[in-house]
Design a protein around this motif. Sequence first.
Motif, PDB file in Angstrom:
ATOM      1  N   UNK A 159      32.291 -18.086   6.251  1.00 52.84           N
ATOM      2  CA  UNK A 159      32.480 -18.487   4.853  1.00 52.84           C
ATOM      3  C   UNK A 159      33.894 -19.008   4.628  1.00 52.84           C
ATOM      4  N   UNK A 160      34.891 -18.291   5.105  1.00 53.77           N
ATOM      5  CA  UNK A 160      36.280 -18.733   4.944  1.00 53.77           C
ATOM      6  C   UNK A 160      36.534 -20.056   5.662  1.00 53.77           C
ATOM      7  N   UNK A 190      25.927 -22.438   4.903  1.00 54.79           N
ATOM      8  CA  UNK A 190      25.624 -21.165   5.559  1.00 54.79           C
ATOM      9  C   UNK A 190      24.118 -20.933   5.628  1.00 54.79           C
ATOM     10  N   UNK A 191      23.420 -21.242   4.539  1.00 60.82           N
ATOM     11  CA  UNK A 191      21.962 -21.112   4.528  1.00 60.82           C
ATOM     12  C   UNK A 191      21.317 -22.122   5.472  1.00 60.82           C
ATOM     13  N   UNK A 192      21.758 -23.367   5.389  1.00 65.77           N
ATOM     14  CA  UNK A 192      21.176 -24.442   6.186  1.00 65.77           C
ATOM     15  C   UNK A 192      21.310 -24.178   7.680  1.00 65.77           C
ATOM     16  N   UNK A 193      22.427 -23.561   8.071  1.00 66.17           N
ATOM     17  CA  UNK A 193      22.698 -23.349   9.492  1.00 66.17           C
ATOM     18  C   UNK A 193      22.454 -21.906   9.936  1.00 66.17           C
ATOM     19  N   UNK A 194      21.674 -21.182   9.152  1.00 65.72           N
ATOM     20  CA  UNK A 194      21.239 -19.831   9.525  1.00 65.72           C
ATOM     21  C   UNK A 194      22.430 -18.907   9.808  1.00 65.72           C
ATOM     22  N   UNK A 195      23.431 -19.015   8.941  1.00 68.10           N
ATOM     23  CA  UNK A 195      24.647 -18.224   9.112  1.00 68.10           C
ATOM     24  C   UNK A 195      24.908 -17.275   7.942  1.00 68.10           C
ATOM     25  N   UNK A 203      23.645 -14.505   7.042  1.00 65.84           N
ATOM     26  CA  UNK A 203      23.692 -13.065   7.319  1.00 65.84           C
ATOM     27  C   UNK A 203      24.968 -12.662   8.066  1.00 65.84           C
ATOM     28  N   UNK A 204      25.711 -13.652   8.598  1.00 65.38           N
ATOM     29  CA  UNK A 204      26.959 -13.330   9.307  1.00 65.38           C
ATOM     30  C   UNK A 204      28.155 -13.998   8.635  1.00 65.38           C
ATOM     31  N   UNK A 205      28.019 -14.357   7.369  1.00 67.15           N
ATOM     32  CA  UNK A 205      29.062 -15.130   6.682  1.00 67.15           C
ATOM     33  C   UNK A 205      30.388 -14.397   6.587  1.00 67.15           C
ATOM     34  N   UNK A 206      30.366 -13.060   6.635  1.00 66.35           N
ATOM     35  CA  UNK A 206      31.600 -12.297   6.507  1.00 66.35           C
ATOM     36  C   UNK A 206      32.049 -11.662   7.822  1.00 66.35           C
TER      37      UNK A 206
END
Length: 253
Positions: A98-99, A133-138, A140-143
Amino acid sequence: MPDHVLTCERLVKRFGGITATDDVTLRLERGARHALIGPNGAGKTTLVNLLTGVLEPTSGRIALEGEDISKLAPHKRVHRGLVRTFQINQLFPSMTPLQTLALVIAQQRRQGARFWQPLGRDEEVVMRASQLLEQFRLAEVKDVPTEHLAYGKRRLLEIAIALACEPRVLLLDEPVAGVPAGEREDILQTVAALPADVSVLLIEHDMDLVFSFARRMTVLVNGAVLTEGTPDEIAADPRVREVYLGHGEEAHA
């Protein structure tokens, strides 16, 4: 005549007495799904480094949307829409996806200095980062700090970073290289779902990905173009079978 968004004409790169790129002409159509393949040492990396400005050609011309960019600095090519995936494991290891995406988006919008305000202050930046993040299936690990991500997730983040730069042309550099089999499916699906208005040049050894993705293919051997055509034409070409597909790979019908 096809609408070419990226072209290189008679591109040559010499290192002393070695010719790494030998009179290469390549034309990428708007909305392309184009693969660049060839055996190790064929000159693929050199060609990509020329296209992105990491290397300067010995001779020849590179044009983006018809404008000569042969001597343009790499960062200026990015701002004009020519973007390459890169190794994020060398960048911001302690930052989260995310950052990282928020920083790239803020810089793309010329808001780099404002990024260091508390995350969430700029709603548009955070909204775009969340979409990626949603588009690239990330999501759930954004943080999770990037250094702790599974390798497949790092490769997905590389592609997300590239897309955050709002490319017109995306050079997708071996997206599944080194990714364990169990983590490849997300990448394959993500690559297949890239936006149609982004022209993609895929550089890849994985023939399953190449033949499922590409509508056109260029084969590079010893720094020169051996042939170009549709996947069916490439798979049926005996020269390609001999120099590339026959090296441990089954030619696709």
